[in-house]
Design a protein around this motif. Structure first.
Motif, short mmCIF file in Angstrom:
data_model
loop_
_atom_site.label_atom_id
_atom_site.label_comp_id
_atom_site.label_asym_id
_atom_site.label_seq_id
_atom_site.Cartn_x
_atom_site.Cartn_y
_atom_site.Cartn_z
N UNK A 14 4.10 112.35 -61.52
CA UNK A 14 3.74 111.12 -62.20
C UNK A 14 4.67 110.93 -63.39
N UNK A 15 5.19 109.73 -63.54
CA UNK A 15 6.05 109.40 -64.67
C UNK A 15 5.34 108.38 -65.54
N UNK A 16 5.30 108.63 -66.84
CA UNK A 16 4.71 107.69 -67.79
C UNK A 16 5.75 107.33 -68.84
N UNK A 17 6.09 106.06 -68.91
CA UNK A 17 7.04 105.57 -69.91
C UNK A 17 6.45 104.30 -70.53
N UNK A 44 1.70 104.28 -56.28
CA UNK A 44 1.22 103.12 -57.03
C UNK A 44 1.87 103.09 -58.41
N UNK A 45 1.96 101.90 -58.95
CA UNK A 45 2.49 101.70 -60.30
C UNK A 45 1.43 100.96 -61.12
N UNK A 46 1.23 101.44 -62.33
CA UNK A 46 0.30 100.79 -63.25
C UNK A 46 1.05 100.33 -64.48
N UNK A 47 0.83 99.08 -64.87
CA UNK A 47 1.36 98.55 -66.11
C UNK A 47 0.16 98.19 -66.97
N UNK A 84 13.17 106.66 -58.72
CA UNK A 84 14.48 107.29 -58.95
C UNK A 84 15.06 106.87 -60.29
N UNK A 85 15.04 105.58 -60.58
CA UNK A 85 15.60 105.09 -61.84
C UNK A 85 14.79 105.58 -63.04
N UNK A 86 13.44 105.54 -62.90
CA UNK A 86 12.59 105.94 -64.02
C UNK A 86 12.63 107.44 -64.27
N UNK A 87 12.99 108.22 -63.26
CA UNK A 87 13.09 109.67 -63.45
C UNK A 87 14.30 110.05 -64.28
N UNK A 142 21.10 95.77 -65.15
CA UNK A 142 22.32 95.89 -64.36
C UNK A 142 23.48 96.26 -65.26
N UNK A 143 24.23 97.26 -64.87
CA UNK A 143 25.48 97.60 -65.55
C UNK A 143 26.59 97.08 -64.65
N UNK A 144 27.18 95.98 -65.03
CA UNK A 144 28.12 95.26 -64.17
C UNK A 144 29.24 96.16 -63.66
N UNK A 145 29.43 96.12 -62.36
CA UNK A 145 30.50 96.87 -61.75
C UNK A 145 30.21 98.34 -61.55
N UNK A 146 29.01 98.80 -61.99
CA UNK A 146 28.68 100.22 -61.88
C UNK A 146 27.39 100.42 -61.07
N UNK A 147 26.27 99.94 -61.59
CA UNK A 147 25.00 100.15 -60.91
C UNK A 147 23.83 99.66 -61.74
N UNK A 148 22.78 100.49 -61.79
CA UNK A 148 21.56 100.09 -62.48
C UNK A 148 21.02 101.24 -63.32
N UNK A 149 20.21 100.89 -64.33
CA UNK A 149 19.54 101.91 -65.11
C UNK A 149 18.15 101.44 -65.52
N UNK A 150 17.28 102.42 -65.78
CA UNK A 150 15.93 102.13 -66.26
C UNK A 150 15.96 102.11 -67.78
N UNK A 151 15.48 101.02 -68.37
CA UNK A 151 15.52 100.87 -69.81
C UNK A 151 14.32 101.54 -70.46
N UNK A 152 14.55 102.27 -71.53
CA UNK A 152 13.47 102.91 -72.28
C UNK A 152 12.73 101.84 -73.09
#
Length: 228
Positions: free
Chosen positions: A136-139, A150-153, A170-173, A218-228
């Protein structure tokens, strides 16, 4: 040979059903068959398959609609769904992934390649479930429950398609870390699956619609990231 997994084969062409049924049965799988989307949903409810091989073009109810309906049913949220089709247009592939497909196999069927693909998908799924059990990931106000998929907001529960959830997890990890499209493809899709950048973009767009625009950047030309 003892059965390892239950597989539902859905195709309106009897020769295709019989071909797949024969080879999967010989390889030790417990198999069931259906002839269209309506029949597939009924058989899936009856037999609870681990994996569904679902033809796209069928009369009465096609595979896209059947998949969409099943993905909205809680009992099928973790069921693997592999589309089978003679169509090669990009929009058909995107439509399939958009409603929650795990993989895409093109006709004509090559039995050995089909068995290899099915076994690889099932092995990866079992390994993933074992590795991520109870994870479980909590951010912030976002909780990503790997066990329940499941995802809870806050107090809101958000239900995602399997690939959408895996992408978010994957991104949130790795919060704050940029993941390239190649890294995402390697970890979420089988190497044998042809997935375009467009397919990843579709999944990211769906994620943003359901979870919120600001979580994935989105990081243009590279990929994606999860924002803190």
């Amino acid at each position: 040979m003892a059965s390892r997994h239950k597989i539902l084969i859905v195709d309106d062409e009897p020769d295709i059903r019989e071909l797949i049924d024969y080879h999967l049965g010989r390889d030790g799988f417990e198999t069931f068959t259906a002839i269209n989307g309506y029949d597939a949903i009924a058989k899936a409810k009856q037999f609870a398959p681990d994996l569904i091989i679902l033809d796209v073009m069928m009369p009465e109810m096609d595979g896209i609609e059947a998949c969409r309906l099943m993905r909205n049913m809680s009992q099928f949220k973790n069921t693997l769904i592999v589309f089978l089709t003679a169509r090669s247009e990009e929009y058909s592939e995107i439509a399939g992934f958009n409603v929650g497909a795990d993989d895409y196999i093109a006709k004509p069927i090559k039995p050995r390649a089909l068995l290899s693909r099915i076994n690889a998908i099932l092995r990866r799924n079992v390994k993933q479930q074992e590795e991520d059990e109870h994870a479980k990931i909590t951010i912030g106000d976002l909780v990503i429950d790997r066990e329940a998929y499941l995802v809870y907001r806050g107090e809101e529960k958000i239900v995602l398609a399997k690939k959408e959830f895996e992408l978010l997890y994957l991104l949130a990890s790795k919060p704050g870390k940029v993941l390239t499209r190649e890294q995402i493809l390697k970890q979420i899709w089988e190497e044998s699956v042809v997935v375009t950048n467009r397919t990843i973009d579709v999944h990211v767009r769906k994620l943003r619609e359901k979870v919120g625009e600001h979580y994935v950047s989105t990081v243009k030309g590279v990929g994606y990231k999860f924002e803190l």
